[in-house]
Design a protein around this motif. Structure first.
Motif, PDB file in Angstrom:
ATOM      1  N   ASP A 173       0.855  -1.248  -0.149  1.00 36.07           N
ATOM      2  CA  ASP A 173      -0.080   0.029   0.053  1.00 36.07           C
ATOM      3  C   ASP A 173       1.029   1.222   0.070  1.00 36.07           C
ATOM      4  O   ASP A 173       2.019   1.353   0.649  1.00 36.07           O
ATOM      5  N   LEU A 185      -9.758  12.544   1.015  1.00 36.91           N
ATOM      6  CA  LEU A 185      -9.582  11.677   0.176  1.00 36.91           C
ATOM      7  C   LEU A 185      -9.208  12.257  -0.932  1.00 36.91           C
ATOM      8  O   LEU A 185      -8.388  11.843  -1.849  1.00 36.91           O
ATOM      9  N   CYS A 211      -5.380  12.369  -1.475  1.00 37.19           N
ATOM     10  CA  CYS A 211      -5.009  11.251  -1.587  1.00 37.19           C
ATOM     11  C   CYS A 211      -5.024  10.670  -3.022  1.00 37.19           C
ATOM     12  O   CYS A 211      -4.006  10.110  -3.588  1.00 37.19           O
ATOM     13  N   THR A 212      -6.338  10.631  -3.469  1.00 37.93           N
ATOM     14  CA  THR A 212      -6.630   9.969  -4.795  1.00 37.93           C
ATOM     15  C   THR A 212      -5.895  10.499  -5.882  1.00 37.93           C
ATOM     16  O   THR A 212      -5.690   9.969  -6.910  1.00 37.93           O
ATOM     17  N   HIS A 222      -2.536   9.401  -6.034  1.00 39.90           N
ATOM     18  CA  HIS A 222      -2.205   7.993  -6.174  1.00 39.90           C
ATOM     19  C   HIS A 222      -2.704   8.005  -7.950  1.00 39.90           C
ATOM     20  O   HIS A 222      -1.818   6.985  -8.540  1.00 39.90           O
ATOM     21  N   ALA A 239      -3.517   3.296   0.541  1.00 47.13           N
ATOM     22  CA  ALA A 239      -4.248   3.286  -0.909  1.00 47.13           C
ATOM     23  C   ALA A 239      -3.737   2.141  -1.576  1.00 47.13           C
ATOM     24  O   ALA A 239      -2.632   1.806  -1.679  1.00 47.13           O
ATOM     25  N   THR A 242     -10.305   1.403  -6.847  1.00 45.78           N
ATOM     26  CA  THR A 242      -9.191   1.666  -5.642  1.00 45.78           C
ATOM     27  C   THR A 242      -9.897   1.496  -4.335  1.00 45.78           C
ATOM     28  O   THR A 242     -11.029   1.773  -4.082  1.00 45.78           O
ATOM     29  N   HIS A 279      -9.149   2.891  -0.160  1.00 42.44           N
ATOM     30  CA  HIS A 279      -8.237   3.756   0.452  1.00 42.44           C
ATOM     31  C   HIS A 279      -8.870   3.840   2.072  1.00 42.44           C
ATOM     32  O   HIS A 279     -10.022   3.979   2.648  1.00 42.44           O
TER      33      HIS A 279
END
Length: 268
Positions: A139, A167, A170-171, A174, A215, A227, A229
């Motif tokens: 991860d 989030l 984060c995404t 990612h 993630a 995905t 998370h």
């Protein structure tokens, strides 16, 4: 469409809003966090109408059906389901997003969800069957900063739309690491758009907590990749889980396209 519109209008209006220009993202449409904010507010309005102070919602499942642009007027209508409530968001009577709210929630004050709308609201690409444990060595860990006063509900849980705002950072990192870089978006008109989101509350946070996200990609096929998370504190306390289904899109044509090789290669 006439039957669908008639079914939609049986719902109870629980929120009227609009998309502000500063709330739109790099795809020039309303950012996910504001969809989540609108649905959270709609759930609280629905609870208030039933005599509750706040809605006690432990999970959300969103589906995105069309884009919202700056200035669009937004209406959210509520319905009763067997396990909670359903909400349908529209602009100019066009359905743009739907949401299922689960957990202890008032039901009797909302009209029943019509069969014509149940397919649109029901989960499709996100099943809620994510492999544990969390986090695993493969991860990617993202630091999401300290928990603020406005981030927490009275219960201590992380507020849904505030969690979605964390989030989104984060995404973005990612998905960029997967290959959806700013350069690819500009030179190839290749981007991604969220199609479905599942949120589950896992536990309360403290005012002095710091958040992290672990993630991972869980699936990739056709035009979509999935995905997951896992939000947790520096102490290792579980906070929330997000599961996403994202489409690869031609940004010029504004339509879904087969996944680029760099996504499927990353999964393998």
């Amino acid at each position: 469409m006439t039957d669908l519109l008639a079914a939609l209008r049986t719902g109870t209006p629980v929120l009227h809003s609009r998309a502000e220009a500063w709330e739109c993202d790099f795809n020039n449409h309303w950012n996910t966090r504001y969809y989540c904010r609108a649905f959270q507010m709609a759930g609280e309005v629905a609870a208030m109408r039933a005599g509750q102070v706040r809605a006690d919602i432990t999970g959300w499942h969103l589906r995105f059906h069309a884009e919202i642009l700056a200035g669009d007027p937004i209406v959210v209508r509520g319905f009763e389901t067997g396990e909670g409530a359903a909400f349908v968001m529209t602009r100019d009577d066009r359905i743009v997003a739907t949401a299922l709210a689960t957990g202890p929630f008032p039901q009797t004050h909302l009209p029943a969800l019509p069969d014509d709308l149940s397919t649109l609201v029901s989960p499709r690409g996100v099943t809620g069957t994510v492999v544990t444990p969390w986090p695993m060595e493969k991860d990617t860990i993202y630091e999401l900063g300290p928990v603020g006063t406005d981030d927490r509900l009275a219960s201590g849980d992380l507020a849904y739309w505030r969690a979605a705002a964390r989030l989104s950072h984060c995404t973005h990192h990612h998905d960029t690491a997967l290959g959806f870089t700013p350069e690819v978006m500009k030179t190839q008109n290749l981007g991604r758009m969220l199609a479905e989101l599942r949120f589950t509350t896992l536990g309360p946070v403290k005012g002095d907590d710091f958040l992290r996200a672990a993630a991972r990609m869980t699936a990739a096929k056709g035009k979509a990749f999935q995905t997951a998370h896992f939000l947790h504190t520096h102490r290792g306390t579980p906070v929330a889980m997000f599961e996403l289904c994202t489409l690869a899109v031609d940004l010029q044509a504004r339509r879904a396209i087969p996944l680029p090789d760099f996504v499927t290669a990353r999964l393998s």
